[in-house]
Scaffold this active site. Structure first.
Site, mmCIF file in Angstrom:
data_model
loop_
_atom_site.group_PDB
_atom_site.id
_atom_site.type_symbol
_atom_site.label_atom_id
_atom_site.label_comp_id
_atom_site.label_asym_id
_atom_site.label_seq_id
_atom_site.Cartn_x
_atom_site.Cartn_y
_atom_site.Cartn_z
ATOM 1 N N SER A 1 0.828 -1.210 0.000
ATOM 2 C CA SER A 1 0.000 0.000 0.000
ATOM 3 C C SER A 1 0.863 1.261 0.000
ATOM 4 O O SER A 1 2.046 1.224 0.373
ATOM 5 C CB SER A 1 -0.901 0.011 1.244
ATOM 6 O OG SER A 1 -1.611 -1.190 1.349
HETATM 7 N N1 SAM Z 1 -0.024 -5.252 4.310
HETATM 8 C C1 SAM Z 1 0.566 -5.483 3.032
HETATM 9 C C2 SAM Z 1 1.937 -4.889 2.881
HETATM 10 O O1 SAM Z 1 2.399 -4.183 3.785
HETATM 11 O O2 SAM Z 1 2.579 -5.164 1.847
HETATM 12 C C3 SAM Z 1 -0.372 -5.024 1.927
HETATM 13 C C4 SAM Z 1 -0.933 -6.144 1.233
HETATM 14 S S1 SAM Z 1 -2.076 -6.025 -0.064
HETATM 15 C C5 SAM Z 1 -2.711 -4.408 -0.104
HETATM 16 C C6 SAM Z 1 -3.399 -7.023 0.615
HETATM 17 C C7 SAM Z 1 -3.030 -8.447 0.903
HETATM 18 O O3 SAM Z 1 -4.183 -9.112 1.438
HETATM 19 C C8 SAM Z 1 -2.585 -9.248 -0.308
HETATM 20 O O4 SAM Z 1 -1.318 -9.781 -0.083
HETATM 21 C C9 SAM Z 1 -3.650 -10.334 -0.419
HETATM 22 O O5 SAM Z 1 -3.158 -11.562 -0.906
HETATM 23 C C10 SAM Z 1 -4.114 -10.441 1.023
HETATM 24 N N2 SAM Z 1 -5.424 -11.094 1.206
HETATM 25 C C11 SAM Z 1 -6.534 -11.010 0.434
HETATM 26 N N3 SAM Z 1 -7.519 -11.760 0.965
HETATM 27 C C12 SAM Z 1 -7.019 -12.323 2.097
HETATM 28 C C13 SAM Z 1 -7.539 -13.196 3.089
HETATM 29 N N4 SAM Z 1 -8.793 -13.683 3.035
HETATM 30 N N5 SAM Z 1 -6.734 -13.557 4.106
HETATM 31 C C14 SAM Z 1 -5.460 -13.111 4.190
HETATM 32 N N6 SAM Z 1 -4.916 -12.295 3.280
HETATM 33 C C15 SAM Z 1 -5.682 -11.892 2.252
#
Ligand code: SAM
Length: 222
Positions: free
Chosen positions: A65
């Site tokens: 993000s």
């Molecule tokens: N916090 C992260 C960072 O600092 O890089 C940002 C990650 S990105 C915006 C959102 C993440 O949520 C992705 O890696 C995606 O695979 C994960 N995601 C989506 N659905 C999910 C779920 N049900 N459980 C866990 N992770 C999930």
């Protein structure tokens, strides 16, 4: 090739911008941004862009993000040292590292749905000195009951509603900070606090655009 001192200068510059914009409001969040080297949490070809205030691709169709969005979420979470946090969506591990600065690495659990990202995020955390964060691979729309109760559940992917299991995994006065919205790619940041009677007091914050939370209690996978 960017030198470590150039990264440090770029990091300082970004932090000053985030303070000037009002995204960073507290000295503790400011110090966390100074502590965590974002260049260690992006793909090797993106290191020179690590301190631009933009989301960057991290593979698997996901993103790290934008720093300003992360700052807004961390300020809304109002974390105190020693509080227990569950992050939903580890991705690169960057946001989890910032959380570790605020509450202690041993108090942070982060859950990621995509196995390759869970591994990469954990590697990035360990290499940067945040190996004490617990990274779990699984469906965070179900929360992570094994580590409950949490003082804060912070989601970095957008859900159509607050998943039903999350409030049950909060400690007294626990908070949820999560992008919630009817569209898969557009949400409002929602800040919810558990009332003593068990219901949630809900406030809507800034509009935002996160990747979808894909899981049993959120969006379907296709
Ligand atoms: N916090 C992260 C960072 O600092 O890089 C940002 C990650 S990105 C915006 C959102 C993440 O949520 C992705 O890696 C995606 O695979 C994960 N995601 C989506 N659905 C999910 C779920 N049900 N459980 C866990 N992770 C999930």
């Amino acid at each position: 090739m960017v030198r470590p001192s150039d990264f440090a200068a770029a990091r300082d510059r970004l932090v000053r911008e985030l303070v000037a914009e009002g995204d960073i409001r507290s000295p503790r969040v400011q110090e966390a941004f100074i502590q965590v080297p974002r260049e260690e949490f992006v793909r090797s070809g993106d290191r020179s862009a690590a301190y631009a205030d933009v989301p960057l691709p991290i593979g698997e169709g996901q993103t790290i993000s934008a720093p300003s969005m992360i700052a807004i979420m961390l300020e809304e979470a109002r974390l105190a040292p020693g509080e227990k946090v569950l992050e939903i969506g580890t991705g690169s591990g960057y946001h989890a590292a910032l959380l570790a600065c605020l509450v202690g690495a041993e108090n942070v659990t982060s859950i990621e749905r995509i196995p390759a990202l869970a591994v990469w995020g954990q590697e990035n955390l360990a290499r940067s000195g945040f190996g004490g964060v617990t990274v779990v691979q699984g469906d965070g729309s179900l929360g992570y009951p094994a580590g409950a109760p949490y003082d804060c559940i912070l989601a970095t992917a957008g859900s159509p509603r607050i998943p039903e299991p999350w409030p049950r995994q909060l400690a007294a006065q626990g908070r949820i900070v999560a992008p919630i919205g009817a569209s898969r790619f557009g949400q409002d940041l929602v800040i919810a606090r558990l009332r003593p009677a068990g219901s949630l007091e809900i406030r809507r914050g800034t509009p935002c655009a996160f990747v979808p939370l894909v899981g049993e209690q959120a969006w379907p996978s296709s």
